[in-house]
Design an enzyme around this catalytic site. Structure first.
Site, mmCIF file in Angstrom:
data_model
loop_
_atom_site.group_PDB
_atom_site.id
_atom_site.type_symbol
_atom_site.label_atom_id
_atom_site.label_comp_id
_atom_site.label_asym_id
_atom_site.label_seq_id
_atom_site.Cartn_x
_atom_site.Cartn_y
_atom_site.Cartn_z
ATOM 1 N N HIS A 125 36.028 38.927 35.427
ATOM 2 C CA HIS A 125 36.121 37.531 34.989
ATOM 3 C C HIS A 125 34.864 37.238 34.143
ATOM 4 C CE1 HIS A 125 35.965 33.127 35.518
ATOM 5 N NE2 HIS A 125 37.200 33.167 35.987
ATOM 6 N N ASP A 202 31.933 40.280 43.468
ATOM 7 C CA ASP A 202 32.623 39.036 43.119
ATOM 8 C C ASP A 202 33.849 38.954 44.029
ATOM 9 O OD1 ASP A 202 34.294 37.100 42.124
ATOM 10 O OD2 ASP A 202 34.071 37.678 40.013
ATOM 11 N N GLN A 205 38.464 36.375 44.533
ATOM 12 C CA GLN A 205 39.895 36.587 44.778
ATOM 13 C C GLN A 205 40.168 37.386 46.046
ATOM 14 O OE1 GLN A 205 42.309 35.135 43.167
ATOM 15 N NE2 GLN A 205 41.245 34.393 41.353
ATOM 16 N N LYS A 228 39.031 28.111 45.878
ATOM 17 C CA LYS A 228 40.129 29.089 45.888
ATOM 18 C C LYS A 228 40.538 29.470 47.306
ATOM 19 C CE LYS A 228 39.115 30.849 41.310
ATOM 20 N NZ LYS A 228 38.709 31.966 40.473
ATOM 21 N N CYS A 366 40.304 33.911 31.658
ATOM 22 C CA CYS A 366 38.841 34.142 31.625
ATOM 23 C C CYS A 366 38.511 35.620 31.716
ATOM 24 C CB CYS A 366 38.122 33.387 32.749
ATOM 25 S SG CYS A 366 38.321 31.625 32.686
HETATM 26 C C1 PLP Z 1 37.857 32.187 39.626
HETATM 27 C C2 PLP Z 1 37.042 33.411 39.529
HETATM 28 C C3 PLP Z 1 35.690 33.363 39.198
HETATM 29 C C4 PLP Z 1 34.979 32.087 38.850
HETATM 30 O O1 PLP Z 1 35.115 31.129 39.839
HETATM 31 P P1 PLP Z 1 34.570 29.651 39.565
HETATM 32 O O2 PLP Z 1 35.049 28.895 40.747
HETATM 33 O O3 PLP Z 1 35.186 29.196 38.274
HETATM 34 O O4 PLP Z 1 33.102 29.766 39.474
HETATM 35 C C5 PLP Z 1 34.985 34.544 39.153
HETATM 36 N N1 PLP Z 1 35.583 35.705 39.428
HETATM 37 C C6 PLP Z 1 36.874 35.799 39.762
HETATM 38 C C7 PLP Z 1 37.460 37.127 40.093
HETATM 39 C C8 PLP Z 1 37.652 34.649 39.813
HETATM 40 O O5 PLP Z 1 38.941 34.729 40.126
#
Ligand code: PLP
Length: 408
Positions: A125, A202, A205, A228, A366
């Site tokens: 992302h 990260d 997800q 999320k 993104c």
């Molecule tokens: C949504 C997402 C982000 C960014 O999350 P934010 O809430 O916009 O900061 C980063 N990495 C992954 C894999 C995402 O799905």
């Protein structure tokens, strides 16, 4: 302890799911972008504003102390949820983006030097690319990129080849927000450590969909967004290994993060407060803890199994329709399915689905470098949550078939 909630009953806790879109029931399949909030979360936040609101950490008065306690208890809940040994390892942030920027600045600015390398992958992302690009530009370091295979998995041979003594940070997504690929993140952390680099995960997800154990993963940092995982916007957390956080300089300066301030020089509070300058959104933090409790009372293994069935149903259903290209067919596939309908633009497909009350995401998600690697402009993405039903998937599949016929 929280009472158990049966998966079959969860929809009743999400008021938005009974809303009508253009007079039709809402089929919400954009959970990869943000999830809906259960009544428990909405009420927990509203309740503080109704009855308890006061600034934390500096008041002697009753409400200030109550709110401070709520905030610090929320930190404990987050720590427990991802099996962090110390609650001081949890820094509250607004979202994944802020968490990664915090690491890139507070760790990267002092630990990296000219010629050092940061490793990310082709499937990241933008939030896990741009902060590292900015860091590398500041320092004179180099950003290296691990390739992916054509079915959308990380190419670990490519990682093996890139890793070397210059590698200082390896920052990889646990689950691809575009293709749903689940990466072997534990192995990646081991590989990073083998060359003396730190591993940043990260987990935006993965936290909503599977059990996360930072001890088992042995990662140095792990970032996720509350919104999320059924929590309020503006809530999120960064886990950091205790010894590393202790050694890090602050990124932002201000109130709350200091020990003693004078014009001759300022000393800083211990982590995590050192990294939480200014009045934090403690209401969001309480909402996050409430959401994680809610998830736990349903049970992540149960949620994961349910979502896996739904993802299989989407993939099989799309294949049955024919003329659909599924983008990313990793063996280990979670929560999100990306696809293209014939030669139609994803946006056109999304518009038709929208008119049927079906919310999906279309575009580059993104992840423009990933789109470039795949040679496409974007995809249609359906992503599931604990409240997604078989019926939602049938509605989606009927919608896709209708869109296909309309657009061909
Ligand atoms: C949504 C997402 C982000 C960014 O999350 P934010 O809430 O916009 O900061 C980063 N990495 C992954 C894999 C995402 O799905």
């Amino acid at each position: 302890m929280n009472e158990k909630i049966s998966l079959a009953d969860v929809r009743q806790y999400f008021p938005i799911l009974t809303e009508k879109i253009y007079g039709r029931p809402l089929t919400y399949l954009d959970n990869g972008a943000t999830t809906q909030k259960p009544t428990q979360v909405i009420e927990a936040c509203a309740d503080i504003y109704r009855k308890q609101n006061a600034n934390i950490h500096r008041g002697v008065h009753h409400l200030s102390n109550v709110c401070t306690e709520h905030y610090e208890n929320a930190r404990k809940t987050v720590a427990k949820h991802i099996n962090a040994a110390e609650h001081s390892s949890i820094v509250f942030v607004r979202n994944t983006t802020e968490a990664i920027n915090l690491v890139a600045n507070a760790y990267g600015n002092t630990r990296l030097h000219v010629g050092d390398e940061v490793v990310v992958s082709q499937m990241e992302h933008h939030s896990n690319i741009v902060p590292w690009q900015l860091l590398c530009e500041r320092i004179g370091a180099t950003l290296r990129v691990i390739d992916i295979t054509d079915n959308g998995e990380l190419d670990l041979h490519s990682l093996e080849k890139i890793l070397c003594s210059r590698t200082k940070i390896v920052s990889i997504t646990h689950v691809s927000n575009v293709m749903g690929t689940v990466n072997d993140i534990k192995k990646i952390c081991q590989m990073a450590h083998a060359v003396g680099a730190i591993a940043v995960v990260d987990a935006a997800q993965s936290v909503p969909h599977t059990v996360i154990d930072v001890v088992d993963l042995d990662c140095d940092f792990l970032a996720f967004s509350g919104h999320k995982v059924y929590a309020p916007l503006g809530s999120g957390a960064l886990y950091g290994r205790k010894e590393i956080l202790q050694d890090m300089q602050p990124w932002m300066g201000g109130g709350e993060m200091i020990d003693k301030v004078s014009f001759a020089g300022t000393t800083f509070a211990d982590p995590p407060l050192r990294f939480e300058a200014g009045t934090p959104d403690y209401v969001a933090a309480v909402g996050l803890a409430t959401a994680l409790d809610f998830v736990d009372s349903v049970g992540l293994p149960i949620i994961e199994q349910h979502e896996k069935q739904l993802v299989d149903k989407i993939i099989n259903g799309l294949k049955t329709i024919g003329g659909i290209r599924i983008v990313g067919e990793a063996t280990n596939h979670s929560s999100a399915v990306s696809f293209l309908v014939g030669k139609s633009h994803p946006y056109d497909v999304g518009m038709i689905l929208d008119k049927m009350g079906i919310a999906v995401r279309t575009g580059h998600h993104c992840a423009q470098p990933l789109m470039e690697r795949l040679g496409i402009v974007g995809t249609v993405r359906a992503s599931v949550a604990m409240y997604t039903t078989e019926n939602d998937i049938d509605t989606l599949l009927n919608g896709v078939e209708f869109a296909k016929n309309m657009l061909s």
